[in-house]
Structures are given as structure tokens and as C-alpha cells.
Design an enzyme around this catalytic site. Structure first.
Site, PDB file in Angstrom:
ATOM      1  N   LYS A 101       0.126   8.854  -3.334  1.00 13.90           N
ATOM      2  CA  LYS A 101      -1.206   8.940  -2.736  1.00 13.90           C
ATOM      3  C   LYS A 101      -1.644  10.392  -2.614  1.00 13.90           C
ATOM      4  CE  LYS A 101      -3.651   8.047   1.626  1.00 13.90           C
ATOM      5  NZ  LYS A 101      -3.601   7.456   2.967  1.00 13.90           N
TER       6      LYS A 101
ATOM      7  N   LYS B  14       2.884  10.950  -0.324  1.00 18.25           N
ATOM      8  CA  LYS B  14       1.488  11.352  -0.174  1.00 18.25           C
ATOM      9  C   LYS B  14       1.416  12.864  -0.128  1.00 18.25           C
ATOM     10  CE  LYS B  14      -2.115  10.942   3.422  1.00 18.25           C
ATOM     11  NZ  LYS B  14      -2.547  10.239   4.642  1.00 18.25           N
TER      12      LYS B  14
ATOM     13  N   ASP C  22       1.481   6.316   7.799  1.00 17.41           N
ATOM     14  CA  ASP C  22       1.526   7.591   7.092  1.00 17.41           C
ATOM     15  C   ASP C  22       2.230   8.598   7.989  1.00 17.41           C
ATOM     16  OD1 ASP C  22      -0.179   6.103   5.506  1.00 17.41           O
ATOM     17  OD2 ASP C  22      -1.499   7.792   5.030  1.00 17.41           O
TER      18      ASP C  22
END
Lengths: 319, 274
Positions: free
Chosen positions: A255, A219, A156
């Protein structure tokens, strides 16, 4: 929206070559109707999901959870316990599925890797000077490589918001491309930190930028700033991945992370996924929740459905 | 000039310091007024609110809790006429105020009466101290509407518990008016939560709820229902206060049993110095 995207199909791969081309494309994306997006998100949040549909939604949501701990106080023992919980979220019920992934800081990856090996639960690690992203590129890349070497199969990363907000899109693009190559086989999730992007137009641009640069997931947030994932922001991002697939044929996951605390919220997101991008994304490979306290609420609701009795936090682990 | 139209009042639930309508949107006609008909989801929400309030309320000093309960009594006294206008006898309202003051006084005295040093054979201090059990579900008696309700709520909260109360189904107006008193008395939101409506709808949910620590069945008149509720309560070993006898005299001295049933005893061993 789709028309613009389709006409751009041929030259999408060329966009990253120049600042001008990137800027022209990103600023050529249609603006987001703020009122419309918020109203649409609110409307989808009113759907009533009950009984068997709810049971199905809860199990799906559990499979989509990226069980996260990103604290200065994380210890090897704590992350091991979290990893064990990821494998068997409800020890009392063997039919309860395992979560999607465990998400930790790079220094904690080796401890989690021991527990998760061969289980099918992914191991995600934040990298690139999370959460601010304000570090030299070499350090961010070294951070990424270290996490992958330690056993993370999902990274991430945070985008460079300073550069993005200053309009230096090429710099952001190049950083994502460089991080992607540093990831090797690991999946790359690109954190836009929408709470710092100020407008939905910026969210749409950042989503496209991240996808063009090769991100496998986009995300919403780090969870470290006051405004985290919201339904309208996620709606804008879902529209972006839908249009991106229509334009390029490549599917990108989404996400939302931060602030999703209970089952009701999670189900609202699932409804939105189904209504915006369709069932193709209703899978842990394409949609995840970045959360920590959400899992316990999902388990409590799951217990309520199986036993008929409201459960309490005393019966689930504190983490 | 046209004649003034009176504003009619909507009697709503009291959950987490707020006055929401029932989640189900239902209401029922009683005492010539529309009153919210609580559903099992309202019961669930009330437990969540009560649980959230436990930390602050149980953590407050006994002195502070006492002060707040005295304040409730003051506000109750000030609204005497409003209760009388609902059809309650003045005597009952006075008795309810007195009852509230009586319990308020116990806040910093109960631990001396109910706890203390235990004699042990060894070089230790051995001390027992009562602690609140947590979230208490309670069924208020059908009558007297106010005195009965106060006699159920005050002993539960004075020691630091929070309560979810199913009010008298036939006389809920006194309960909702009491909620208005509580909402203006420095009592933190969620310490007292009131559910108006049918006992058979909300109380079984509360009795089975795993996050409720004790249940007070005072107002349950149906013996079969009482047994069913006790069985449900046994699942997580809730403390249980049995239904009140039919001829129970609410004006009599209540004693401390109602308070002590809803307590846990913590005992500490501490080595004595030389």
C-alpha cells in the site's frame, strides 16, 4: 535476489528467535541499485494508458483506494460523510464501484462502522501510537485492541523507526508479532515510513522484517512526514513481496500512501504492479492506495471518459 | 573568424506562468516562425493553471491588481519596438498600451459604478457588490493582433478573473510576445494563459469544460461554430460574451460591458441598528 531468498527458505521462521540471525539475514539481502531502481520506476511511468484500458485502470484504482482522513479535526459527522462517499463515490453514476476501505483514527471507528456494516467496504484504523510510534508497547497494543473491538477489520500499524534505525531489529520484529496477535482476525498493515528510512536498502530490510513478522500488507508512509510514497520506493517494496512469495509461498500486499494525488500517478503505480509482481497483485485485496484527494481526481477522469467533457471540482464533494 | 549564426526563437505556449511546448509536441509554421500547436490537453492544463490562480488573484486587493496591470502597461511600452518589428503598426501598439492603462484604472472603480446600496422597504442595508466569476475562456479576434488580444484579456482579469485565451491563429507572435511581457510584470502565474493554434481544436474543449465559468467568443467568426460553442457553454450555465460583429471598431471606447459580463453580483442584507 531470488537465489538468496530461496536458499533461506528453510530457516525463515527461525529468524525471529535471535537478534543475530535477524541481522545476518537482513544485512545479507542484496543491496538496491539506487540508480537502476529510479530509472526503472521512471521508465514504467512513461507508459501510455488510454481509452478502454484507462477506464479499466480508473475503476480498479477506485476499488483500491483506502479513503483516508487522519486529522485532529475529524468529527463523527465528517467521518460518516466520508464513509457514505466510500460506498457511493459518484452518486450520479451507479456503475461506479465502491472504494477498498475507509481509514480513520481508532476513536472514529465506531461511527464509520455503523455506515459500512455489511457493505463490503473494509474499515481500516491506524493504531500503535500513529504516526510516530513512540509510545510504550502496552499502549500500542491497547490502541490496537481498542480499534479492533470498535469494528476495524484492518489495522495500520507504524514500525518503531527509532529501534529500526538503531539496528534493534528484534525489538521491531517482536512489536509487529505482538501487534499481529492483538489484531486477532483483522488484517495487519505495517507502515514502514520510508521517508524516514533514508536508503532503499533500509526499505528492503524493513519490508522483509515486516513480512517475516507476519504483516499482511506493507505500507510506505503515514502521510505525516514530507517524503511520502514514491515510485522507486514502491518498486523496492513490490520486489520484496514478490521475492517473499517465492521464498515462503505467502502473498503480502502493498500500500503506497501519501502524495498520490491524481489519476496519472495512480495509473503509473498500477503499471508498476503489473510489470513487477504481475496481475496477482492487481486486486484490492493485494494493492491499495492510501489517499484522500486521489479519489476526486479519479472520479473526474471517470466522468471525462463517460461524458467526453472535462469535469471540475465543483461537482464532487469536498472532504 | 566564422560568421555569427543568429539564434532563432521558439514560440511556445504560456501556461501557469511558464512557457511549455504543446503536450502533443506539435507546432505549425506561421508568420515565418514555428509556433506551438496547442491540443485539447493543453487546454485542460491551462484551465487547471487558471483555476489554481483564481484564489490568489481574486483575493488580491483591487488596488494591488491595478498596480500590477499598470506595471504590465509599463513593460508593454518598453517592448514597443519588439512589437513593431513583428510587423504591427506603431499606432496599434500605442493604442494597446493605452487600452491596458484604461482598464487598469477600472480595478478599484468598477465596484462603485456597478455595485452599491439598494433602496429596500425595511430596516436593512442592502448592498450589491460585483465579484469575479472565476475562470474565463476567451477567443481573441483575428485582427488587430495585439489591440484585440489586450481588449479581451484586460477586462477579464482586471476584476479578478483568470483567463485561458485562444490567440489569433494567423498572427500568434504578438500574443507570445505579450506573454513575455506578462511573465515579467509581477502578474501571478496562471492568471493569463495563452494557447496558440487552431481555434477548432482548443475552444470546443474550453466551452464544454465544467470548470470554466465564462466564455468570451469575441474572435469566433464562424457563426455555426459560435452556436455550437454556446450550446456547449450552456451545460454548466457559463456566462457568454457573443462574437464581435465583423466591422467592430477596436479603437473605439470599449465601454464597461466586457468587464461586467464576466462578473457575479453578491447582494448582502444587513440589519440597521436603532
Amino acid at each position: 535476489m531470488t537465489a538468496t531468498a530461496t536458499s533461506a527458505r528453510s530457516d525463515l521462521s527461525e529468524l525471529g528467535r535471535s537478534e543475530t540471525a535477524l541481522r545476518t539475514f537482513l544485512h545479507g539481502l542484496p543491496g538496491v541499485d539506487q540508480v537502476g531502481a529510479e530509472q526503472r520506476a521512471a521508465q514504467l511511468g512513461t507508459r501510455s494508458i488510454k481509452t478502454t484500458a484507462k477506464a479499466q485502470a480508473i475503476d480498479l484504482a477506485i476499488r483500491m483506494v483506502d479513503l483516508t482522513t487522519l486529522e485532529g479535526a475529524d468529527t463523527p459527522g465528517k467521518v460518516r460523510a466520508l464513509a457514505a462517499k466510500a460506498l457511493r463515490p459518484d452518486p450520479a453514476d451507479p456503475t461506479c464501484p465502491h472504494v477498498g476501505a475507509v481509514c480513520v483514527y481508532p476513536a472514529m471507528v465506531p461511527y464509520v462502522a455503523e455506515v459500512l456494516r455489511g457493505s463490503g467496504v473494509h474499515l481500516a484504523s491506524v493504531a500503535t501510537a500513529f504516526p510516530s510510534g513512540q509510545a510504550p508497547l502496552e499502549i500500542k497494543l491497547a490502541d490496537t485492541r481498542a480499534a479492533v473491538e470498535a469494528g476495524a477489520d484492518e489495522i495500520d500499524m507504524v514500525i518503531n523507526r527509532g529501534a529500526f534505525l538503531a539496528g534493534r531489529y528484534k525489538e521491531v520484529y517482536d512489536e509487529i508479532v505482538a501487534t499481529k496477535s492483538a489484531c486477532g482476525d483483522a488484517h495487519l498493515k505495517v507502515i514502514l515510513e520510508t521517508g524516514e528510512l533514508a536508503t532503499y536498502d533500509n526499505v528492503r530490510r524493513a519490508s522483509w522484517l515486516a513480512m517475516l513478522a507476519g504483516g499482511d500488507f506493507i505500507k510506505t508512509s503515514t502521510g505525516k512526514v514530507p517524503v511520502a510514497a514514491t515510485l522507486p520506493v514502491t518498486l523496492v517494496m513490490l520486489e520484496a513481496v514478490r521475492d517473499f512469495r517465492a521464498a515462503t509461498g505467502r502473498q503480502v500486499g502493498v500500500k503506497p500512501a501519501g502524495g498520490i494525488k491524481n489519476t496519472k500517478d495512480a495509473i503509473k503505480y498500477l503499471v508498476m504492479v503489473n510489470e513487477t509482481v504481475g496481475p496477482d497483485w492487481l486486486d484490492p485485496d493485494w494493492f491499495r492506495f492510501g489517499a484522500s484527494s486521489l479519489l476526486n481526481d479519479l472520479l473526474m477522469q471517470r466522468t471525462k471518459l463517460t461524458t467526453g467533457v472535462y469535469s471540475g471540482p465543483d461537482y464532487f464533494t469536498l472532504d | 573568424m566564422s560568421e555569427r549564426v543568429a539564434v532563432r526563437k521558439t514560440y511556445k505556449l504560456f501556461i501557469g506562468g511558464k512557457f511549455p511546448r504543446s503536450e502533443s509536441g506539435r507546432s505549425y509554421l506561421v508568420q515565418d516562425a514555428n509556433v506551438s500547436l496547442a491540443s485539447r490537453k493543453d487546454a485542460r492544463d491551462a484551465v487547471v493553471a487558471a483555476r489554481a490562480a483564481v484564489k490568489g488573484w481574486a483575493g488580491a486587493t483591487a488596488y494591488n491588481r491595478g498596480q500590477i496591470l499598470y506595471r504590465v502597461a509599463e513593460m508593454l511600452e518598453g517592448r514597443r519596438e519588439q512589437f513593431v518589428a513583428l510587423g504591427l503598426p506603431g499606432d496599434e501598439v500605442d493604442a494597446a498600451v493605452d487600452r491596458w492603462v484604461w482598464y487598469a484604472g477600472w480595478s478599484d472603480k468598477l465596484s462603485q459604478v456597478y455595485g452599491g446600496a439598494n433602496p429596500v422597504a425595511g430596516p436593512y442595508f442592502n448592498l450589491s457588490a460585483p465579484e469575479p466569476t472565476g475562470v474565463v475562456a476567451a477567443v481573441a479576434p483575428e485582427t488587430p493582433a495585439l489591440l484585440g488580444l489586450v481588449s479581451v484579456i484586460a477586462p477579464a482579469i482586471v476584476t479578478g478573473n483568470t483567463v485561458v485565451v485562444a490567440t489569433s491563429p494567423t498572427q500568434p507572435l504578438a500574443a507570445v510576445t505579450l506573454a513575455e511581457v506578462l511573465a515579467t510584470s509581477d502578474l501571478p502565474g496562471g492568471v493569463v494563459n495563452l494557447l496558440t493554434g487552431k481555434i477548432t481544436e482548443t475552444v470546443p474543449t474550453l466551452a464544454a469544460h465544467m470548470d470554466v465559468n465564462a466564455i468570451d467568443l469575441t474572435g469566433v467568426t464562424d457563426a455555426e461554430l459560435a452556436v455550437e460553442l454556446e450550446v456547449k457553454a450552456a451545460q454548466n450555465l457559463k456566462r457568454v460574451l457573443r462574437p464581435a460583429p465583423v466591422d467592430h471598431d477596436w479603437s473605439a471606447d470599449p465601454g464597461i460591458t466586457r468587464m461586467t459580463t464576466l462578473l457575479e453580483t453578491k447582494t448582502v442584507w444587513h440589519p440597521k441598528g436603532v
